[in-house]
Design an enzyme around this catalytic site. Structure first.
Site, PDB file in Angstrom:
ATOM      1  N   THR A 178       4.197   1.632  -1.254  1.00  0.00           N
ATOM      2  CA  THR A 178       4.731   1.270  -2.251  1.00  0.00           C
ATOM      3  C   THR A 178       3.817   1.951  -3.309  1.00  0.00           C
ATOM      4  O   THR A 178       3.897   2.797  -4.405  1.00  0.00           O
ATOM      5  CB  THR A 178       5.107   0.332  -2.268  1.00  0.00           C
ATOM      6  N   ALA A 183      -3.908   0.886  12.299  1.00  0.00           N
ATOM      7  CA  ALA A 183      -4.904   1.747  12.281  1.00  0.00           C
ATOM      8  C   ALA A 183      -5.522   0.475  12.233  1.00  0.00           C
ATOM      9  O   ALA A 183      -6.408   0.347  13.026  1.00  0.00           O
ATOM     10  CB  ALA A 183      -5.082   1.685  10.340  1.00  0.00           C
ATOM     11  N   LYS A 233       0.567  -1.226   0.064  1.00  0.00           N
ATOM     12  CA  LYS A 233      -0.528  -0.233  -0.171  1.00  0.00           C
ATOM     13  C   LYS A 233       0.568   1.400  -0.305  1.00  0.00           C
ATOM     14  O   LYS A 233       0.702   2.213  -0.727  1.00  0.00           O
ATOM     15  CB  LYS A 233      -1.141  -0.182   1.307  1.00  0.00           C
TER      16      LYS A 233
END
Length: 560
Positions: free
Chosen positions: A77, A277, A75
């Site tokens: 990257t 998260a 993600k």
């Protein structure tokens, strides 16, 4: 003959790094508006940030992903590669990322600055101490912790009930042995004995406040609103009652300014703030995102882990608090990860398996459906591995076709921005030709119980939520105390839509057991812990720390 690939750190070390003054010039930021940390990283002065606050906003692109697997999704990257690609096709773009935590860096991941030829640099600095922001956040948090125990020691004028203190201590390292500790032992001179514990710094409410505040004044006010516990009469006690929120703000003053670095292709990148998260709201700072939107035509940002966690919190918490909304969403997947969700063992993910892809794509489809619930247009980025086959990628496209989304194969890991130009063009098409109709998942005035149930049912696909009477009473108490209008921040495993990390793909017929509810009054949300998720992670059996070292030339090795 097989191709030889360099490691991420080798690529980053060999790359040309332009003076940060030159990178800042792309955003019309002068050298006088930078507070430089060496030649290739800097903070942006508060005066400059204030000078651009009335400008119009550019477009905001959110990058999220399927539920993570050991096969990797990429993600961060993809976020970096997309930013580089947008600049390559003539759009002025900036990247906004979170700062990595030292916990996973020395634990299981080894770094979080992108990979291959889509990285932000200086990679070693960003992954380690960077500009000291996390240290400042940890110190501010622990200053409040020290003030609480000092208040108890000095007579407890506020009548704080030691049994009802909810504020722990933090450190930016995985250390399971500190989850539960007893302090104040050794006699009267050493404090009041009580049970407490440690969270990791990225789970701190101070981190959340740091990332949601717009100004230093707002930061101070939010810090003052932190509820640390309750009196013997069960009245809330805040950081402002202890009168240390001003000193906490002082510790955070310099850290609060966004950090500017660059990608390998010299795209400006703001790397600032870093809540997890799975146990926090998982987005970079509002101050960095808003600044980027004032300075760039396109801002590309990420939300942590899968869309069920990071994207939901980005949309329901960060966007609600900051008054912003994305214009388009990119969901990242890999063929390898889809095979894992389809039941293939990790050792076999490099073999073509159309059946497993067809099964595993259900995970991706659920994430697409979830983003559509927010009224946002979506494009899927298949982060390409050399083992992917055209038939496997086509299977993903065929299975997702009825949802009206494009599936774009991207090769930014190997080719940088040039490998993601098709993805960039698809994003521009979404922004220009598919109007966003953004809406929150739930309204402010919905009850806390129904907000939790809404997230669990609509986003995770759960049947119901489960809680004992004590937790239900806690929720009722929060509503009675005036906190019922706050959004909820779900803390659960990142590996599954459910709370069981072993349930891959798109599980059905499950309930979500709620374990604990925590008030984050300063940050402005309610944290709901579900399942066995921990706010202080532990190190794995073979932590990355065992291979990270310094060689004879003084270079860092083992950091990817």
């Amino acid at each position: 003959m097989s191709k030889t690939y360099l490691s991420d750190i080798e690529i980053a070390r060999a790359a040309e790094k332009r003076p940060i003054v030159e990178v800042a010039e792309k955003l019309n930021i002068s050298a006088d508006d930078l507070e430089q940390y060496g030649k290739i990283k800097a903070k942006i002065s508060p005066e400059f940030i204030n000078s651009v606050k009335d400008r119009d906003n550019g477009k905001l692109i959110l990058v999220t992903a399927i539920n993570p697997t050991p096969a990797g999704e990429g993600k961060t990257t993809t976020t970096i590669g997309l930013g580089d690609a947008l600049n390559k096709i003539g759009k002025q773009a900036t990247v906004c990322l979170r700062e990595p935590s030292l916990g996973p860096c020395f634990g299981v991941k080894g770094g979080a600055a992108g990979g291959g030829y889509a990285q932000v640099v200086p990679m070693e600095d960003i992954n380690l101490h960077f500009t000291g922001d996390f240290h400042a956040i940890g110190l501010a948090h622990n200053l409040l912790s020290a003030a609480i125990d000092n208040h108890l020691q000095q007579g407890n004028a506020l009548n704080i009930d030691p049994r009802r203190i909810e504020w722990k201590r933090v450190m930016d390292m995985n250390d399971r042995a500190l989850r539960n500790v007893t302090i104040g032992l050794g006699g009267p001179a050493h404090g009041v004995p009580r049970e407490t514990g440690f969270d990791i710094t990225v789970a701190s409410e101070v981190m959340a406040i740091f990332c949601l505040a717009n100004t230093l004044d707002e930061l101070k006010a939010k810090l003052g609103s932190i509820v640390i516990g309750y009196t013997h009469a069960q009245e809330p006690v805040t950081a402002s009652d202890l009168n240390v929120h001003g000193a906490m703000t002082v510790l955070l003053k310099d850290a609060f300014s966004p950090n500017l670095v660059q990608t390998l292709e010299h795209t400006p990148a703001f790397v600032h703030g870093g809540p997890f998260a799975n146990i926090a709201h998982g987005c970079n700072s509002v101050s960095a995102t808003k600044l980027s939107m004032k300075l760039s035509d396109y801002t590309v940002t990420e939300a942590g882990f899968g869309a069920d966690l990071g994207a939901e919190k980005f949309l329901d918490i960060k966007c609600r608090k900051a008054g912003i909304a994305p214009d388009a969403v990119v969901i990242v997947a890999t063929i390898r990860a889809l095979k894992l969700h389809g039941g293939v063992p990790l050792a076999e993910v490099n073999q073509e398996n159309l059946e497993a892809v067809a099964v595993g794509v259900e995970n991706l489809k659920k994430h697409i459906e979830n983003i559509h619930q927010f009224g946002l247009p979506v494009v899927v980025a298949v982060n390409k591995f050399v083992t992917d086959t055209a038939a496997e990628v086509q299977t993903v496209q065929d299975k997702c076709d009825y949802l009206g989304v494009q599936v774009i194969e991207a090769e930014h890991w190997e080719y940088g921005g040039a490998g993601a130009t098709e993805l960039a063009e698809a994003v521009v098409d979404l922004v220009e030709n598919h109007k966003s109709d953004f809406n929150f998942l739930y309204p402010d005035d919905m009850s806390l119980w129904d907000k939790i149930k809404t997230v669990c049912q609509k986003i995770y696909g759960a049947n119901d939520i489960l809680a004992d009477q004590k937790l239900r009473n806690r929720i009722a108490q929060l509503e009675a105390s005036g906190y019922g209008n706050l959004p909820v921040c779900m803390a659960k495993t990142q590996y599954s839509f459910s709370t069981d990390p072993a349930l891959k793909n798109r599980p059905e017929g499950f309930d979500v057991p709620l374990r604990e509810v925590r008030l984050s009054a300063g940050a402005g949300f309610i944290v709901v812990l579900a399942g066995d998720v921990m706010t202080m992670p532990g190190l794995p059996k073979k932590p990355a720390a065992e291979v990270i070292d310094i060689n004879d030339e003084g270079e860092i090795v083992g950091l990817f």
